[in-house]
Motif scaffolding. Sequence first.
Motif, short mmCIF file in Angstrom:
data_model
loop_
_atom_site.label_atom_id
_atom_site.label_comp_id
_atom_site.label_asym_id
_atom_site.label_seq_id
_atom_site.Cartn_x
_atom_site.Cartn_y
_atom_site.Cartn_z
N GLY A 57 13.33 19.56 39.45
CA GLY A 57 14.73 19.39 39.47
C GLY A 57 15.44 20.65 39.57
N LYS A 61 18.34 20.78 42.42
CA LYS A 61 19.43 20.79 42.27
C LYS A 61 20.24 21.94 43.00
N GLN A 62 19.77 23.16 43.09
CA GLN A 62 20.30 24.50 43.66
C GLN A 62 20.29 24.24 45.22
N GLU A 64 20.51 21.19 46.51
CA GLU A 64 21.80 20.23 46.74
C GLU A 64 23.01 20.84 46.79
N ASP A 65 23.07 21.94 45.73
CA ASP A 65 24.41 22.66 45.84
C ASP A 65 24.68 23.50 47.06
N PRO A 70 20.05 14.91 48.10
CA PRO A 70 19.44 14.99 46.86
C PRO A 70 17.96 15.06 47.02
N CYS A 71 17.33 15.47 46.02
CA CYS A 71 15.87 15.66 45.83
C CYS A 71 15.06 14.34 46.22
#
Length: 142
Positions: A57, A61-62, A64-65, A70-71
């Motif tokens: 996760g 998230k990193q 995705e940023d 998304p994962c």
Amino acid sequence: MEDADPKPSQPTASTPSATPTGDQPAPRTTEAAIERYEEFLHAVGREDINTVCEVAGPAAKQAEDQGFGPCTATFQITFQMISPTQKKALQTATVDPGRVVELAPGKVEMPTESIKSSATFSEDELGSSTLEYLKNNWYITD
């Protein structure tokens, strides 16, 4: 005459599971980090996207940023890059504790060469992973 039947014995406490259950925190040990990473590897082998995205996760998230999807979308691509033979090998892969590097308390690196399985993986295919102890469990952060 009194009843001669003995009362059933009380259940004894069993050895606690190494796997966290419910709200129990995972141990903040390298061994627990290895166990969590093996859980991740087995999930990749089974294409279990929920477990993969749970353990990865923070790193997901990193990414995705940084503009990746998304994962659940990005790991579907990763699954396609791993051969069926490698996926089967990941389902039973283990980690060699002697190759795990403790970077700091609560932070360990799992180099690609620490993965023991019947298939080999290059850095490009699987890569090294850093796990950190966050919110009472181990997560892949890089």
